[in-house]
Enzyme design. Structure first.
Site, mmCIF file in Angstrom:
data_model
loop_
_atom_site.group_PDB
_atom_site.id
_atom_site.type_symbol
_atom_site.label_atom_id
_atom_site.label_comp_id
_atom_site.label_asym_id
_atom_site.label_seq_id
_atom_site.Cartn_x
_atom_site.Cartn_y
_atom_site.Cartn_z
ATOM 1 N N ASP A 13 9.412 10.839 -5.151
ATOM 2 C CA ASP A 13 8.186 10.132 -4.746
ATOM 3 C C ASP A 13 8.496 8.675 -4.419
ATOM 4 O O ASP A 13 7.781 7.763 -4.836
ATOM 5 C CB ASP A 13 7.120 10.230 -5.842
ATOM 6 C CG ASP A 13 5.713 9.905 -5.319
ATOM 7 O OD1 ASP A 13 5.514 9.923 -4.080
ATOM 8 O OD2 ASP A 13 4.819 9.642 -6.141
ATOM 9 N N ARG B 68 -4.692 3.697 -10.926
ATOM 10 C CA ARG B 68 -4.830 5.078 -11.384
ATOM 11 C C ARG B 68 -4.198 5.993 -10.361
ATOM 12 O O ARG B 68 -4.170 5.692 -9.170
ATOM 13 C CB ARG B 68 -6.288 5.452 -11.605
ATOM 14 C CG ARG B 68 -7.179 5.329 -10.394
ATOM 15 C CD ARG B 68 -8.628 5.494 -10.803
ATOM 16 N NE ARG B 68 -8.867 6.854 -11.260
ATOM 17 C CZ ARG B 68 -9.377 7.804 -10.493
ATOM 18 N NH1 ARG B 68 -9.686 7.539 -9.230
ATOM 19 N NH2 ARG B 68 -9.588 9.020 -10.965
ATOM 20 N N GLY B 69 -3.653 7.079 -10.836
ATOM 21 C CA GLY B 69 -3.064 8.076 -9.954
ATOM 22 C C GLY B 69 -3.628 9.432 -10.310
ATOM 23 O O GLY B 69 -4.530 9.552 -11.136
ATOM 24 N N LYS B 70 -3.063 10.434 -9.665
ATOM 25 C CA LYS B 70 -3.507 11.810 -9.887
ATOM 26 C C LYS B 70 -3.269 12.215 -11.343
ATOM 27 O O LYS B 70 -4.043 12.949 -11.930
ATOM 28 C CB LYS B 70 -2.694 12.704 -8.953
ATOM 29 C CG LYS B 70 -3.227 14.084 -8.733
ATOM 30 C CD LYS B 70 -2.473 14.693 -7.545
ATOM 31 C CE LYS B 70 -2.613 16.188 -7.497
ATOM 32 N NZ LYS B 70 -1.774 16.760 -6.433
ATOM 33 N N TYR B 71 -2.180 11.713 -11.915
ATOM 34 C CA TYR B 71 -1.759 12.196 -13.232
ATOM 35 C C TYR B 71 -1.884 11.162 -14.343
ATOM 36 O O TYR B 71 -1.528 11.436 -15.477
ATOM 37 C CB TYR B 71 -0.298 12.672 -13.169
ATOM 38 C CG TYR B 71 -0.054 13.736 -12.127
ATOM 39 C CD1 TYR B 71 -0.581 15.017 -12.281
ATOM 40 C CD2 TYR B 71 0.693 13.464 -10.983
ATOM 41 C CE1 TYR B 71 -0.369 16.004 -11.328
ATOM 42 C CE2 TYR B 71 0.913 14.446 -10.024
ATOM 43 C CZ TYR B 71 0.381 15.717 -10.203
ATOM 44 O OH TYR B 71 0.596 16.688 -9.263
ATOM 45 N N SER B 72 -2.347 9.952 -14.016
ATOM 46 C CA SER B 72 -2.368 8.924 -15.062
ATOM 47 C C SER B 72 -3.309 7.782 -14.708
ATOM 48 O O SER B 72 -3.730 7.638 -13.565
ATOM 49 C CB SER B 72 -0.960 8.348 -15.251
ATOM 50 O OG SER B 72 -0.541 7.726 -14.057
ATOM 51 N N GLU B 73 -3.618 6.987 -15.733
ATOM 52 C CA GLU B 73 -4.312 5.714 -15.537
ATOM 53 C C GLU B 73 -3.383 4.640 -16.089
ATOM 54 O O GLU B 73 -2.724 4.845 -17.109
ATOM 55 C CB GLU B 73 -5.648 5.706 -16.271
ATOM 56 C CG GLU B 73 -6.619 6.715 -15.684
ATOM 57 C CD GLU B 73 -8.063 6.417 -16.063
ATOM 58 O OE1 GLU B 73 -8.307 6.147 -17.251
ATOM 59 O OE2 GLU B 73 -8.925 6.453 -15.174
#
EC number: 2.7.11.1
Length: 339
Positions: free
Chosen positions: A167, A58-63
């Site tokens: 990134d 998971r990231g800040k903007y997505s799973e």
């Protein structure tokens, strides 16, 4: 010429830095290639064609989930976007559709949408990645030559398409060592490059942020990605992961200055008419530039002169002085035969 997207980035009154390569890559293409402000026409696939197997990240903007296409039984990766501004989603979709099929860029198979929530999910090719903390310590010089060439091929391609990744870090470079396959993933922070645009500096991950981001130099370009490559290479070669380990964004620049020098940093700022932001007042000291030999020990068997010279030409304060992806591929390190 129509103005580039304006909400995330602003057209500047004073143009003080322009990319050395591919500066007009977007301008040479039709407006619909880069303009995600007007929305994006999406050819939605069927969500019922896919099933989730398990969560893998998971990231800040997505799973992110591993999944399967039930039509052809093909394994895939499903990235479910978290609710963010549609503009950011449009940008990622436009960039992915522009780049998919390109060399060493993760393949986008499909875009689907949950019927109720309307949340989009991206369906990608699966790469049998080995975690970099396990993989990188096994690398010999020919492995570094091979995989960094693959990474530079992906970057030169996206830069030639007018796109900065913004990134680049080990977590976004998937490597399957069995197939010797590399894929650059996570284009969620990527952006179209237009000369003379002031970009948001709140991009990239701390340990791989270029100095330009840390001193609020908004007119950065593709060369940002090459700083990140230099950080990755230095970490492997000097056995120091991450190579610059700041405890905060301001401390990140301090860590860089301890290696590249304070006088040199001030020279960089002066060239572009910038001042050191006030958050550095109490933490930036007068550091003397270190020689790369400072990092060579009996353990750093990979630190041959050719690779150290490549690192030196990537980890430059001045983004205009860094090698481009193409120049880096032509560096003597990649032309030298190692056992």
């Amino acid at each position: 010429m129509p103005l580039p997207p304006s909400t995330l980035n602003q057209k500047s009154n004073r143009v003080y830095s322009v990319a050395r390569v591919y500066k007009n890559a977007c301008e040479e293409r039709p407006q619909e290639y880069w303009d995600y402000e007007q929305g994006v026409t999406i050819d939605w696939g069927k969500i019922s064609n896919y099933e989730i197997i398990n969560k893998i990240g998971r990231g800040k903007y997505s799973e992110v989930f591993s999944g399967r296409c039930i039509v052809n039984n093909q394994k895939c990766v499903i990235k479910v976007l978290k609710p963010v501004k549609m503009k950011k989603i449009y940008r990622e979709l436009k960039i992915l559709t522009n780049l998919t099929g390109g060399p060493n860029v993760v393949g986008l198979y499909d875009i689907v949408q949950d019927a109720d929530s309307k949340i989009p999910a991206l369906i990608f090719e699966e790469i049998k990645n080995v975690d970099f903390r396990t993989l990188y310590p096994t690398f010999k010089l020919p492995d570094i030559q091979y995989y960094f060439t693959q990474l530079l091929i992906a970057l030169d391609y996206c830069h030639s398409m007018g796109i900065m990744h913004r990134d680049v870090k080990p977590q976004n470079v998937m490597i399957d060592p069995t197939e010797r396959k590399l894929r650059l993933i996570d284009w969620g922070l990527a952006e179209f490059y237009h000369p003379g645009v002031d970009y948001n500096v709140r991009v990239a991950s701390r340990y791989h942020k270029g100095p330009e981001l840390l001193v609020n130099l908004n007119q950065y370009d593709y060369s940002l990605d090459l700083w990140s490559v230099g950080c990755m290479l230095a970490a492997i070669v000097f056995k120091k992961e991450p190579f610059f380990k700041g405890s905060s964004n301001p401390d990140q620049l301090v860590k860089i200055a301890t290696v590249l020098g304070t006088k040199e940093l001030l020279g960089y700022l002066g060239k572009y008419g910038l001042h050191l932001p006030s958050e550095y007042d109490n933490i930036m000291r007068d550091f003397t530039k270190k020689s790369w030999t400072h990092f060579i020990t009996s353990e750093t068997k990979l630190a041959v002169p050719e690779v150290v010279d490549l690192i030196d030409n990537l980890l430059r304060y001045d983004h205009q002085e860094r090698l481009t992806a193409k120049e880096a591929m032509d560096h003597k390190f990649f032309k030298t035969k190692f056992e």
